[in-house]
Design a protein around this motif. Structure first.
Motif, PDB file in Angstrom:
ATOM      1  N   GLY A  39       0.791  -1.223   0.000  1.00  0.00           N
ATOM      2  CA  GLY A  39       0.000   0.000   0.000  1.00  0.00           C
ATOM      3  C   GLY A  39       0.823   1.273   0.000  1.00  0.00           C
ATOM      4  N   ALA A  40       1.827   1.357   0.878  1.00  0.00           N
ATOM      5  CA  ALA A  40       2.629   2.584   0.945  1.00  0.00           C
ATOM      6  C   ALA A  40       3.434   2.780  -0.331  1.00  0.00           C
ATOM      7  CB  ALA A  40       3.553   2.548   2.156  1.00  0.00           C
ATOM      8  N   LEU A 200       6.355  12.187   1.733  1.00  0.00           N
ATOM      9  CA  LEU A 200       6.493  10.729   1.716  1.00  0.00           C
ATOM     10  C   LEU A 200       7.418  10.248   2.833  1.00  0.00           C
ATOM     11  CD1 LEU A 200       6.661  10.155  -2.135  1.00  0.00           C
ATOM     12  CD2 LEU A 200       4.778   9.560  -0.586  1.00  0.00           C
ATOM     13  N   ASP A 201       8.416  11.043   3.180  1.00  0.00           N
ATOM     14  CA  ASP A 201       9.287  10.677   4.304  1.00  0.00           C
ATOM     15  C   ASP A 201       8.488  10.655   5.600  1.00  0.00           C
ATOM     16  OD1 ASP A 201      12.035  10.097   5.296  1.00  0.00           O
ATOM     17  OD2 ASP A 201      11.692  11.934   6.430  1.00  0.00           O
ATOM     18  N   ASP A 202       7.580  11.616   5.772  1.00  0.00           N
ATOM     19  CA  ASP A 202       6.696  11.613   6.944  1.00  0.00           C
ATOM     20  C   ASP A 202       5.814  10.367   6.943  1.00  0.00           C
ATOM     21  OD1 ASP A 202       7.700  13.979   7.886  1.00  0.00           O
ATOM     22  OD2 ASP A 202       6.055  15.216   7.114  1.00  0.00           O
ATOM     23  N   LEU A 203       5.321  10.000   5.751  1.00  0.00           N
ATOM     24  CA  LEU A 203       4.482   8.805   5.636  1.00  0.00           C
ATOM     25  C   LEU A 203       5.263   7.554   6.024  1.00  0.00           C
ATOM     26  CD1 LEU A 203       2.086   7.046   4.656  1.00  0.00           C
ATOM     27  CD2 LEU A 203       3.036   7.251   2.343  1.00  0.00           C
ATOM     28  N   GLY A 205       7.921   7.311   7.688  1.00  0.00           N
ATOM     29  CA  GLY A 205       8.376   7.400   9.075  1.00  0.00           C
ATOM     30  C   GLY A 205       7.240   7.280  10.074  1.00  0.00           C
ATOM     31  N   LEU A 206       6.019   7.084   9.557  1.00  0.00           N
ATOM     32  CA  LEU A 206       4.806   6.930  10.371  1.00  0.00           C
ATOM     33  C   LEU A 206       4.656   8.061  11.394  1.00  0.00           C
ATOM     34  CD1 LEU A 206       4.842   3.072  11.054  1.00  0.00           C
ATOM     35  CD2 LEU A 206       3.424   4.330   9.412  1.00  0.00           C
ATOM     36  N   ARG A 207       4.949   9.278  10.937  1.00  0.00           N
ATOM     37  CA  ARG A 207       4.862  10.404  11.860  1.00  0.00           C
ATOM     38  C   ARG A 207       3.426  10.794  12.186  1.00  0.00           C
ATOM     39  NH1 ARG A 207       9.491  11.398   8.773  1.00  0.00           N
ATOM     40  NH2 ARG A 207      11.364  11.542  10.061  1.00  0.00           N
ATOM     41  N   MET A 208       2.459  10.132  11.540  1.00  0.00           N
ATOM     42  CA  MET A 208       1.061  10.440  11.813  1.00  0.00           C
ATOM     43  C   MET A 208       0.461   9.484  12.844  1.00  0.00           C
ATOM     44  SD  MET A 208       1.701   8.474   9.182  1.00  0.00           S
ATOM     45  CE  MET A 208       1.142   7.351   7.913  1.00  0.00           C
ATOM     46  N   VAL A 209       1.252   8.525  13.340  1.00  0.00           N
ATOM     47  CA  VAL A 209       0.740   7.592  14.349  1.00  0.00           C
ATOM     48  C   VAL A 209       1.525   7.755  15.638  1.00  0.00           C
ATOM     49  CG1 VAL A 209       0.050   5.943  12.566  1.00  0.00           C
ATOM     50  CG2 VAL A 209       2.261   5.676  13.693  1.00  0.00           C
ATOM     51  N   THR A 210       1.016   7.171  16.690  1.00  0.00           N
ATOM     52  CA  THR A 210       1.654   7.294  17.995  1.00  0.00           C
ATOM     53  C   THR A 210       3.077   6.754  17.968  1.00  0.00           C
ATOM     54  OG1 THR A 210       1.506   6.637  20.319  1.00  0.00           O
ATOM     55  CG2 THR A 210       0.680   5.073  18.712  1.00  0.00           C
ATOM     56  N   GLY A 211       3.967   7.418  18.712  1.00  0.00           N
ATOM     57  CA  GLY A 211       5.375   7.045  18.718  1.00  0.00           C
ATOM     58  C   GLY A 211       5.637   5.632  19.182  1.00  0.00           C
ATOM     59  N   ALA A 212       4.747   5.078  19.982  1.00  0.00           N
ATOM     60  CA  ALA A 212       4.962   3.730  20.511  1.00  0.00           C
ATOM     61  C   ALA A 212       4.953   2.671  19.421  1.00  0.00           C
ATOM     62  CB  ALA A 212       3.886   3.413  21.552  1.00  0.00           C
ATOM     63  N   LEU A 213       4.305   2.965  18.288  1.00  0.00           N
ATOM     64  CA  LEU A 213       4.221   1.989  17.206  1.00  0.00           C
ATOM     65  C   LEU A 213       5.384   2.085  16.224  1.00  0.00           C
ATOM     66  CD1 LEU A 213       0.416   2.255  16.311  1.00  0.00           C
ATOM     67  CD2 LEU A 213       1.537   0.495  17.690  1.00  0.00           C
ATOM     68  N   ARG A 214       6.175   3.136  16.311  1.00  0.00           N
ATOM     69  CA  ARG A 214       7.158   3.391  15.269  1.00  0.00           C
ATOM     70  C   ARG A 214       8.401   2.503  15.310  1.00  0.00           C
ATOM     71  NH1 ARG A 214       7.093   9.896  15.954  1.00  0.00           N
ATOM     72  NH2 ARG A 214       4.916  10.233  15.367  1.00  0.00           N
TER      73      ARG A 214
END
Length: 290
Positions: A39-40, A200-203, A205-214
């Motif tokens: 998907g990404a 896309l780097d933000d995507l 890097g999952l910067r839109m989700v909680t830090g615990a999941l990263r």
């Protein structure tokens, strides 16, 4: 102008699972949930046309923003695939109306470096082509290489990926071979500036989700995304890929494909049918679809 070759515009797989069967297949067969691992990468592909990239990065439609509402955006995208591929004409019309409402707000401004409109049929054709390529790639990783006859039937069934919105039937190349010509020529327009790369780097890097999941998720997401990108997209994004990583990617999907063989269809594709059911329920109750 020199048109890119398929080696530059499609992923290379040296070792893949053996073919499941020689019967007729359609894009609906590609809707196994493992396919969404790409998907990404498909987002990267779509946004690699400057007009699409800036249209998404500059969009002020917060309700549908991946960065503000990632789970809602994922549901919207996967629902579109379910409707376009598995739905009826009535389902597609309802979803098209909903998407059109959001697309009316996506237009370039005087400050935009490129001109764009979400109703541009050529841009929608590109997005639909990216979706098709992603489904074909994942199908062949999970279920084996298509025969020429299967590939043609699979391709013909994919036109609704575009015609569910504004793409006209005569825009969809008539044959699989003609689609290759379209795709290779269209990939000549792939280009990203710092605005799109930053988005896309933000995507990734999952910067839109909680830090615990990263910590555990970001390396896996970047690995899968880069693996599902053809060389032309990796170069535009500025990422590298080694032969060692390619071997790891292929081995991973040999294991995934083996496991996939033993899963019943209601598990492999149940999520898409649930999304389609949800869309129909929302239509009946007069609720928003996106």
């Amino acid at each position: 102008m020199t048109v890119l070759s398929t080696e530059q515009t499609r992923i290379r797989i040296t070792h893949r699972t053996r073919r499941w069967h020689d019967r007729e297949v359609t894009v609906a067969d590609a809707m196994d949930f493992w396919s969404f691992a790409a998907g990404a990468a498909n987002v990267v592909m779509q946004l690699s046309w400057p007009e699409v990239g800036h249209g998404v990065a500059e969009s002020t439609v917060v309700s549908g923003s991946l960065m503000h509402h990632p789970w809602k955006r994922a549901r919207t995208t996967f629902s579109y695939l379910a409707v376009a591929i598995m739905g009826t004409d009535a389902d597609r019309l309802a979803y098209r109306t909903a998407v059109d409402g959001a697309h009316r707000q996506v237009r370039s401004t005087p400050q935009s470096p490129v001109r764009y409109s979400a109703f541009d049929r050529d841009l929608q054709m590109w997005v639909a082509a990216c979706l098709y390529v992603g489904l074909e790639d994942t199908y062949q990783l999970l279920r084996g290489e298509l025969t020429p006859a299967q590939a043609e039937m699979f391709y013909q069934s994919g036109a609704t990926l575009g015609t569910t919105l504004q793409v006209q039937q005569d825009q969809w190349p008539a044959t699989r071979a003609e689609f290759d010509d379209y795709w290779n020529a269209a990939c000549e327009r792939v280009a990203m500036d710092e605005t799109v790369r930053g988005y896309l780097d933000d995507l990734l890097g999952l910067r839109m989700v909680t830090g615990a999941l990263r910590p555990g998720s970001v390396p896996l997401l970047r690995f899968l995304t880069t693996g599902f990108l053809a060389p032309v997209f990796r170069e535009a994004l500025g990422v590298t890929w080694t032969d060692r990583r390619q071997r790891q990617f292929e081995r991973l999907f040999l294991v995934v494909a083996f496991a996939n063989r033993f899963l019943p269809r209601f598990i492999r594709q149940g999520g898409s049918y649930l999304l389609l059911t949800d869309i129909r329920r929302r239509v009946q109750r007069g609720k928003r679809l996106i």
